[in-house]
Design a protein around this motif. Structure first.
Motif, mmCIF file in Angstrom:
data_model
loop_
_atom_site.group_PDB
_atom_site.id
_atom_site.type_symbol
_atom_site.label_atom_id
_atom_site.label_comp_id
_atom_site.label_asym_id
_atom_site.label_seq_id
_atom_site.Cartn_x
_atom_site.Cartn_y
_atom_site.Cartn_z
ATOM 1 N N GLY A 240 0.832 -1.193 0.000
ATOM 2 C CA GLY A 240 0.000 0.000 0.000
ATOM 3 C C GLY A 240 0.866 1.241 0.000
ATOM 4 N N LEU A 241 0.468 2.251 -0.763
ATOM 5 C CA LEU A 241 1.133 3.548 -0.759
ATOM 6 C C LEU A 241 0.226 4.543 -0.052
ATOM 7 C CD1 LEU A 241 3.141 5.747 -1.610
ATOM 8 C CD2 LEU A 241 2.007 5.799 -3.858
ATOM 9 N N TYR A 242 0.681 5.004 1.115
ATOM 10 C CA TYR A 242 -0.049 5.996 1.894
ATOM 11 C C TYR A 242 0.653 7.339 1.738
ATOM 12 C CZ TYR A 242 -1.445 8.627 6.091
ATOM 13 O OH TYR A 242 -1.874 9.606 6.972
ATOM 14 N N ALA A 243 -0.082 8.329 1.192
ATOM 15 C CA ALA A 243 0.454 9.675 0.967
ATOM 16 C C ALA A 243 -0.425 10.656 1.722
ATOM 17 C CB ALA A 243 0.470 9.995 -0.524
ATOM 18 N N PRO A 244 -0.062 11.038 2.934
ATOM 19 C CA PRO A 244 -0.937 11.856 3.779
ATOM 20 C C PRO A 244 -1.464 13.094 3.064
ATOM 21 C CG PRO A 244 1.007 11.153 4.997
ATOM 22 C CD PRO A 244 1.229 10.754 3.577
ATOM 23 N N GLY A 245 -2.796 13.267 3.107
ATOM 24 C CA GLY A 245 -3.420 14.452 2.553
ATOM 25 C C GLY A 245 -3.502 14.504 1.046
ATOM 26 N N ASN A 246 -3.107 13.438 0.365
ATOM 27 C CA ASN A 246 -3.108 13.457 -1.100
ATOM 28 C C ASN A 246 -4.267 12.637 -1.663
ATOM 29 O OD1 ASN A 246 -1.960 14.000 -3.763
ATOM 30 N ND2 ASN A 246 -1.517 11.821 -3.792
ATOM 31 N N GLY B 217 -0.039 23.193 -1.012
ATOM 32 C CA GLY B 217 -0.605 22.454 -2.134
ATOM 33 C C GLY B 217 -1.400 23.291 -3.110
ATOM 34 N N TRP B 218 -1.566 24.595 -2.871
ATOM 35 C CA TRP B 218 -2.313 25.449 -3.797
ATOM 36 C C TRP B 218 -1.464 25.745 -5.028
ATOM 37 C CZ3 TRP B 218 -7.200 28.177 -3.016
ATOM 38 C CH2 TRP B 218 -7.902 27.701 -1.898
ATOM 39 N N ILE B 219 -2.145 25.895 -6.162
ATOM 40 C CA ILE B 219 -1.469 26.127 -7.434
ATOM 41 C C ILE B 219 -2.209 27.209 -8.210
ATOM 42 C CG2 ILE B 219 -0.611 23.746 -7.535
ATOM 43 C CD1 ILE B 219 -2.834 23.174 -9.597
ATOM 44 N N TYR B 220 -1.656 27.601 -9.370
ATOM 45 C CA TYR B 220 -2.232 28.678 -10.167
ATOM 46 C C TYR B 220 -2.300 28.282 -11.642
ATOM 47 C CZ TYR B 220 0.001 30.775 -6.076
ATOM 48 O OH TYR B 220 0.437 31.030 -4.815
ATOM 49 N N TYR B 221 -3.341 28.767 -12.329
ATOM 50 C CA TYR B 221 -3.399 28.730 -13.781
ATOM 51 C C TYR B 221 -3.388 30.174 -14.281
ATOM 52 C CZ TYR B 221 -5.117 23.878 -13.329
ATOM 53 O OH TYR B 221 -5.265 22.555 -13.031
ATOM 54 N N HIS B 222 -2.519 30.464 -15.225
ATOM 55 C CA HIS B 222 -2.429 31.808 -15.808
ATOM 56 C C HIS B 222 -2.213 32.867 -14.726
ATOM 57 C CE1 HIS B 222 -3.558 30.435 -19.826
ATOM 58 N NE2 HIS B 222 -4.422 29.645 -19.227
ATOM 59 N N ARG C 211 -6.629 31.722 -12.273
ATOM 60 C CA ARG C 211 -7.343 30.891 -11.310
ATOM 61 C C ARG C 211 -6.375 30.451 -10.223
ATOM 62 N NH1 ARG C 211 -10.643 25.915 -13.693
ATOM 63 N NH2 ARG C 211 -11.830 27.644 -14.597
ATOM 64 N N ILE C 212 -6.850 30.435 -8.988
ATOM 65 C CA ILE C 212 -6.069 30.009 -7.824
ATOM 66 C C ILE C 212 -6.761 28.775 -7.263
ATOM 67 C CG2 ILE C 212 -5.173 30.690 -5.570
ATOM 68 C CD1 ILE C 212 -5.667 33.647 -6.489
ATOM 69 N N LEU C 213 -6.083 27.643 -7.242
ATOM 70 C CA LEU C 213 -6.731 26.372 -6.928
ATOM 71 C C LEU C 213 -6.150 25.708 -5.702
ATOM 72 C CD1 LEU C 213 -6.036 26.429 -10.310
ATOM 73 C CD2 LEU C 213 -7.768 24.643 -10.179
ATOM 74 N N SER C 214 -7.015 25.071 -4.933
ATOM 75 C CA SER C 214 -6.592 24.252 -3.797
ATOM 76 C C SER C 214 -6.049 22.921 -4.296
ATOM 77 C CB SER C 214 -7.779 23.998 -2.865
ATOM 78 O OG SER C 214 -8.625 22.988 -3.400
ATOM 79 N N PRO C 215 -5.375 22.171 -3.437
ATOM 80 C CA PRO C 215 -5.086 20.779 -3.786
ATOM 81 C C PRO C 215 -6.379 19.978 -3.834
ATOM 82 C CG PRO C 215 -4.542 21.200 -1.494
ATOM 83 C CD PRO C 215 -4.899 22.526 -2.097
ATOM 84 N N PHE C 216 -6.308 18.745 -4.334
ATOM 85 C CA PHE C 216 -7.456 17.857 -4.286
ATOM 86 C C PHE C 216 -7.753 17.523 -2.823
ATOM 87 C CE2 PHE C 216 -7.888 15.799 -8.711
ATOM 88 C CZ PHE C 216 -7.604 17.010 -9.330
ATOM 89 N N VAL C 217 -9.041 17.459 -2.493
ATOM 90 C CA VAL C 217 -9.476 17.240 -1.115
ATOM 91 C C VAL C 217 -10.687 16.313 -1.138
ATOM 92 C CG1 VAL C 217 -8.657 19.511 -0.348
ATOM 93 C CG2 VAL C 217 -11.014 19.267 -1.193
ATOM 94 N N GLU D 6 -25.236 19.722 -1.165
ATOM 95 C CA GLU D 6 -25.485 18.322 -1.525
ATOM 96 C C GLU D 6 -24.284 17.653 -2.186
ATOM 97 O OE1 GLU D 6 -28.168 16.839 -0.523
ATOM 98 O OE2 GLU D 6 -28.877 18.746 0.326
ATOM 99 N N ALA D 7 -23.209 18.386 -2.362
ATOM 100 C CA ALA D 7 -22.055 17.870 -3.110
ATOM 101 C C ALA D 7 -20.975 17.339 -2.179
ATOM 102 C CB ALA D 7 -21.483 18.961 -3.997
ATOM 103 N N ASP D 8 -20.214 16.386 -2.715
ATOM 104 C CA ASP D 8 -18.936 15.997 -2.122
ATOM 105 C C ASP D 8 -17.877 16.811 -2.845
ATOM 106 O OD1 ASP D 8 -20.011 13.983 -0.416
ATOM 107 O OD2 ASP D 8 -20.154 12.646 -2.150
ATOM 108 N N ILE D 9 -17.138 17.632 -2.097
ATOM 109 C CA ILE D 9 -16.233 18.602 -2.690
ATOM 110 C C ILE D 9 -14.846 17.981 -2.866
ATOM 111 C CG2 ILE D 9 -15.265 20.915 -2.484
ATOM 112 C CD1 ILE D 9 -18.356 20.765 -2.733
ATOM 113 N N GLY D 10 -14.316 18.096 -4.094
ATOM 114 C CA GLY D 10 -12.993 17.547 -4.388
ATOM 115 C C GLY D 10 -11.911 18.589 -4.571
ATOM 116 N N GLN D 11 -12.307 19.873 -4.702
ATOM 117 C CA GLN D 11 -11.335 20.947 -4.900
ATOM 118 C C GLN D 11 -12.093 22.267 -4.958
ATOM 119 O OE1 GLN D 11 -9.314 20.893 -8.743
ATOM 120 N NE2 GLN D 11 -7.420 21.688 -7.863
ATOM 121 N N ILE D 12 -11.451 23.357 -4.527
ATOM 122 C CA ILE D 12 -12.046 24.676 -4.698
ATOM 123 C C ILE D 12 -11.063 25.574 -5.430
ATOM 124 C CG2 ILE D 12 -13.534 24.495 -2.665
ATOM 125 C CD1 ILE D 12 -11.553 26.319 -1.168
ATOM 126 N N ALA D 13 -11.588 26.670 -5.987
ATOM 127 C CA ALA D 13 -10.748 27.624 -6.708
ATOM 128 C C ALA D 13 -11.342 29.021 -6.569
ATOM 129 C CB ALA D 13 -10.640 27.234 -8.178
#
Length: 521
Positions: free
Chosen positions: A268-274, A350-355, A378-384, A452-459
């Motif tokens: 198993g590969l465990y990557a905390p928070g990823n 873990g935040w990143i940017y586009y343009h 755009r300013i994006l969070s990591p996947f969550v 009602e959503a399961d959130i995977g990322q915000i921006a």
């Protein structure tokens, strides 16, 4: 820490790792496999002279200085009642008498520009800046600067090789500390960049790490359901012969994956928070030893902004056992926050940017993001993985200097492959353009599309139809409380800076002479 330096590396060429090309809405995977190349220097790989191992009663792990200090050896110490073999699980395929250095268990770095590799091996045009820990496509191993061995420690520091070029060092070092804890290999990694190109390129997927195992471990498991940490049914990814390859992204909602054999035993590969992984399988056979080209693949592939001078550290763990035991181990670890909890004190978290770009490393208490290309920025969070209903309000500590009195929040649902930006995934909120910090409340309590959503990322992104020269935003934190983030709980770890105590063995490493490539720029 006592150590031996084997060479100075004041001369740098260019650097980075091997496997994935990112575009804003599309991921194009390139799979790292070497092929026989006329004139390539011979590899030392089949011999055991570079192998250094540590072991306990349950498992054994090894690195090889002839593969840049990457992990090349991993075994069970017993066969678990005949349910798993005790030979090496790590893929070290032999091609034309030499070992492919694009496999193993190793760190792969990916950065811009994409045309960096255009003068490299023709099979890897478009790969970009890609130094990897083990070596290059021409079978040249990465240069090992130091190796330290104790009773329960393997520590190496390496100058990685640009995978697509012949013997070209990367402008980076990759250092890892490896320890055993029962049936678990615990790894701490430190990457230091020292690029001559000071451009801040857009973030790309990394391999932090990639885990190539032999064909026996062809069942790849993850949980991607909506109720993590409840022992819900796992998803199984596996090749279906006569297929000869599968490869691509998967988005688990628990931060781990595993590759097992038919009996459910493996790694198993465990990557905390990823929550951003890849999986693959190469070859039609469902077996083979370490020298076979058949291999399974799992990798933690989170995106990272690479500054020219970045220092980046993280941990991952390799858990050996049955799939049920692997999952149980992860359940016993500290879980990720159930909502936004980002304090931009010394890192981007873990935040990143586009343009868009920020002021670079080091980070000092805020992210200062330039928004000149405001129509695309755009300013994006990591996947969550968060439940929208558990986060009815988001609090943002920020300062704005834009030409609009509103900003936009977007979100990716956990089962979306990207942020689509449709009307049911958007919320606008007012901002004050005085360049001063204010705490903004983004009230989502009446937004059913969020609740009602399961959130995977915000921006976050500007609302504008034109460029905004000199526009910027500064982010101090994002949280679920108006008082800001709470300290992240930390699992106990072993001090990685412990000195080389009596009994420590400093391992002799063969000097590697650097021969610069003759490519033209």
């Amino acid at each position: 820490m006592t150590h031996i330096l084997f060479s100075k590396f004041s001369y740098w060429s260019r650097v980075f790792f091997v496997a994935f090309i990112w575009a804003p809405t599309l991921l194009i995977a390139q799979i790292r496999n070497s092929s026989p190349i006329p004139g390539a220097s011979p590899s030392l790989r089949l011999a055991a002279d570079g192998l250094q191992t540590i072991e306990n009663s349950q498992i054994k792990v090894g690195i090889n200085t002839n593969a840049g200090g990457a992990i090349t050896y991993l075994t069970f110490q017993n066969d678990q009642g005949g349910k798993v073999n005790t030979r090496n699980m790590v893929s070290n395929p032999v091609i034309g008498g030499r070992t492919d250095l694009g496999r193993q268990i190793q760190i792969g770095l990916y950065g811009g520009p994409y045309d960096y590799s255009q003068n490299g091996n023709p099979a890897w045009i478009g790969l970009g800046w890609n130094p990897i820990q083990a070596g290059d496509v021409y079978f040249n191993p990465a240069q090992v600067l130091l190796v330290e061995k104790q009773d329960n420690l393997l520590h190496t520091k390496t100058i990685p090789k640009q995978f697509a070029f012949n013997n070209e060092p990367g402008e980076a070092t990759i250092e890892h500390w490896i320890r055993l804890d029962g049936n678990v290999v615990k790894v701490h990694v430190k990457v230091v960049l020292s690029r001559s190109d000071k451009t801040q390129y857009e973030a790309r997927q990394q391999e932090f790490p990639c885990v190539y195992l032999t064909g026996d471990y062809h069942k790849m498991w993850l949980y991607n359901g909506t109720s993590p940490y409840t022992n819900g049914s796992l998803s199984l990814e596996q090749i279906q012969p006569p297929q000869t390859m599968i490869f691509g992204d998967v988005f688990p909602t628990e931060p781990w994956m595993a590759s097992t054999n038919e009996n459910g035993y493996g790694v198993g590969l465990y990557a905390p928070g990823n929550y951003e992984f890849k999986r693959g399988y190469f070859g039609a056979d469902l077996s083979g030893d370490e020298t076979s080209t058949v291999a399974s693949y799992i990798a933690a592939t989170n995106k990272v902004v690479f500054d020219y001078n970045l220092v980046h550290e993280w941990d991952y763990e390799l858990i050996l056992g049955h799939i049920d035991n692997i999952r149980s181990y992860v359940y016993g670890k500290t879980h990720s926050p159930t909502g936004p909890n980002f304090l931009f004190d010394t890192a981007r978290k873990g935040w990143i940017y586009y343009h868009a770009t920020d002021t670079g490393w080091p980070i000092s208490g805020k992210l200062h993001v330039m928004l000149d290309d405001a129509t695309n920025a755009r300013i994006l969070s990591p996947f969550v993985f968060w439940k929208g209903r558990s986060n009815p309000k988001i609090y943002l500590r920020a300062a704005f200097n834009t030409q609009s009195d509103k900003f936009r929040l977007k979100w990716r649902r956990s089962d979306d492959i990207t942020i689509y930006g449709t009307g049911d995934r958007i919320m606008e909120f007012p901002v004050i353009n005085d360049g001063q910090f204010h705490t903004y409340t983004i009230d989502l309590s009446s937004n059913d599309n969020w609740l009602e959503a399961d959130i995977g990322q915000i921006a976050f992104e500007p609302i504008t139809d034109k460029a905004q020269p000199n526009a910027w935003v500064e982010l101090a934190w994002v949280a679920t409380s108006p008082d800001g983030p709470t300290p992240d709980p930390i699992d106990p770890t072993t001090d990685i800076d412990a000195p080389c105590v009596p009994g420590c063995a400093l391992v002799t490493v063969k000097r590697i002479q650097y021969i610069p490539s003759n490519r033209k720029r």
